[in-house]
Write an enzyme that holds these catalytic residues in place. Structure first.
Site, PDB file in Angstrom:
ATOM      1  CE  LYS A  52      -3.984   1.892   2.590  1.00 21.46           C
ATOM      2  NZ  LYS A  52      -4.900   1.688   3.737  1.00 21.46           N
ATOM      3  CB  SER A 127      -8.383   3.526   2.777  1.00 22.75           C
ATOM      4  OG  SER A 127      -7.475   2.980   3.725  1.00 22.75           O
ATOM      5  CB  SER A 151      -8.396   0.567   5.572  1.00 24.45           C
ATOM      6  OG  SER A 151      -9.099   1.774   5.488  1.00 24.45           O
TER       7      SER A 151
HETATM    8  N1  GLN Z   1     -13.175   3.845   6.393  1.00 21.82           N
HETATM    9  C1  GLN Z   1     -12.524   4.262   7.590  1.00 21.82           C
HETATM   10  C2  GLN Z   1     -12.202   5.713   7.530  1.00 21.82           C
HETATM   11  O1  GLN Z   1     -12.413   6.314   6.537  1.00 21.82           O
HETATM   12  C3  GLN Z   1     -11.324   3.425   7.850  1.00 21.82           C
HETATM   13  C4  GLN Z   1     -10.077   3.879   7.239  1.00 21.82           C
HETATM   14  C5  GLN Z   1      -8.906   2.999   7.507  1.00 21.82           C
HETATM   15  O2  GLN Z   1      -9.039   1.927   8.105  1.00 21.82           O
HETATM   16  N2  GLN Z   1      -7.741   3.482   7.138  1.00 21.82           N
HETATM   17  O3  GLN Z   1     -11.750   6.300   8.435  1.00 21.82           O
END
Ligand code: GLN
Length: 439
Positions: A52, A127, A151
């Site tokens: 990532k 994400s 994410s």
């Molecule tokens: N969807 C969550 C957020 O937007 C989780 C993001 C993540 O785990 N990096 O904060």
């Protein structure tokens, strides 16, 4: 020998590049072999790995899919990356993601939207969108993601792959570009549980360069060696509150079918209660806003790239502004302090429930991934995807996702959650479930 591997990898990278025009899962493909200068032999030999874009790989861009860092080249290897290289893993590139890991859809990237290879025309989730998509599209054998509120698990569910968020402190965060440090862990994606367990085994372990890293007995980290699919006598909890919060009847059906399958493989499925499940979402967002605001203060344009507020997207800006507001108001203990209190309550509630059962299983997401191009203007609608995933981050406990069926051709994943340091137990239940058709 090394040259032969490099020639083969180069051909494969070209093929990925061609096929990725449709998916957009990579921001950087390492055609020069910067991350493969010295190919070692080890547990990951011959496996292609994607990383990532918020995890540092020396010499490759780590942009966090933001214009803020569009020219940032990582000057060192993250702890997890060093271990992948030492174990013979072939890093092929840096994956696309929601900007600074803020999102659940893969749509907020400065490098463009990621597509879902398992359900074309739909979001892949986020994400860690590109990491999940690259695994689902068969570009790589495994990938690294980061999970602050879901994410890894959310895109694993939407893309039909395996994803795992370890107990907080089991994997080093050294070299991870933080989103919200008290919630975030790096973890693996793969197409099956054994490969995910192997990748976790390689990347986990104590790291002196990360003050939150745990120093556990060596035996603890042998996830792949200890993998066991036997579900006989395993006590599995299903929270009654889940059903009321799943918004899609198809997902509910698939999850209940999974419970029956676990039962028929010898597990004992019991109903449990998580009455405070719903406060997890606001607790998560309040905590994350403040920590994210603090993490972004270094992007003032003097040391790295651009000043973040000048170039970032709408969602990142919203979080910075809210985080700044809450931090200023904090002298009155109005928000963050309350969130910390709620976090303690949530942690206690889930650990009490987990003391009666081995693991909890349930849905990963409350709804199917929306169609690409759908305009979601209300942030709460996007945040709603995270309802079932944030609890594990607030409590610092392990949670993994394994594909469990399709609804209208779209994959959905079963989430398995365990007590702190029960990572092996979670992986074993995931594996037992994965093997249900093969035995
Ligand atoms: N969807 C969550 C957020 O937007 C989780 C993001 C993540 O785990 N990096 O904060």
């Amino acid at each position: 020998m090394e040259n032969r591997i490099e020639t083969r990898i180069n051909a494969e990278i070209e093929e990925i590049e061609r096929r990725d025009r449709e998916i957009n899962s990579f921001i950087v493909l390492d055609k020069e072999g910067t991350a493969r200068k010295e190919i070692k032999k080890g547990k990951l030999s011959d496996l292609k790995i994607a990383v990532k874009s918020n995890i540092c790989v020396e010499g490759l861009k780590a942009t966090c899919a933001s214009q803020t860092l569009d020219n940032y080249i990582a000057p060192y290897d993250a702890g997890v990356v060093k271990k992948i290289k030492e174990n013979g893993g072939l890093i092929v590139g840096m994956t696309n993601m929601d900007e600074f890991a803020c999102g659940s859809s893969g749509e907020t990237s400065y490098s463009g939207q990621v597509h879902n290879p398992a359900a074309m025309g739909h979001i892949p989730g986020g994400s860690s969108s590109g990491s999940a998509a690259a695994v689902a599209a068969n570009f790589v054998d495994g990938a690294l993601g980061s999970d602050t509120g879901g994410s890894i698990r959310n895109p694993a569910s939407h893309c039909g792959v395996v994803g795992f968020k370890p107990t907080y402190g089991v994997v080093s965060r050294y070299g991870l570009i933080d989103m919200a440090m008290s919630l975030e862990q790096i973890g693996p994606f793969a197409r099956d549980v054994p490969t995910a367990a192997l990748l976790l085994e390689v990347i986990s372990g104590h790291d002196l360069r990360d003050a939150t890293s745990l120093n556990l007995n060596r035996d603890f980290y042998k996830f792949s060696e200890h993998l066991n699919p036997d579900l006989n006598g395993i006590k599995i909890g299903y929270a009654l509150e889940f059903d009321g919060l799943i918004l899609d009847e198809g997902i509910k059906r698939v999850i209940h079918k999974a419970l029956d399958e676990l039962n028929s493989r010898g597990a004992e499925v019991m109903e449990v209660n998580l009455p405070n499940l719903e406060i997890a979402l606001p607790t998560y967002y309040l905590t994350m806003y403040v920590e994210f605001f603090s993490a972004t203060r270094k992007y003032d344009g003097r040391r790295y790239g651009h000043k973040i507020e000048d170039v970032c997207g709408e969602e990142v800006l919203r979080r910075i502004l809210l985080g700044s507001f809450i931090s200023q108001k904090e002298y009155s203990g109005k928000y963050y302090k309350k969130a910390l209190m709620a976090r303690s309550l949530i942690r206690k509630e889930i650990s009490d429930v987990l003391s009666d059962v081995d693991v909890l299983v349930g849905p990963t997401v409350p709804k199917l991934p929306h169609k690409l191009g759908t305009k979601i203007t209300d942030p709460m609608v996007m945040y709603a995807y995270d309802i079932f995933t944030v609890t594990a981050n607030l409590a610092g406990i392990p949670a993994g996702v394994v594909p469990c069926g399709k609804v209208n051709g779209i994959p959905t994943g079963l989430q398995v959650v365990g007590s702190a340091l029960d990572d092996q137990k979670v992986l074993n239940v995931m594996y037992g479930f994965e093997k249900r058709d093969n035995l």
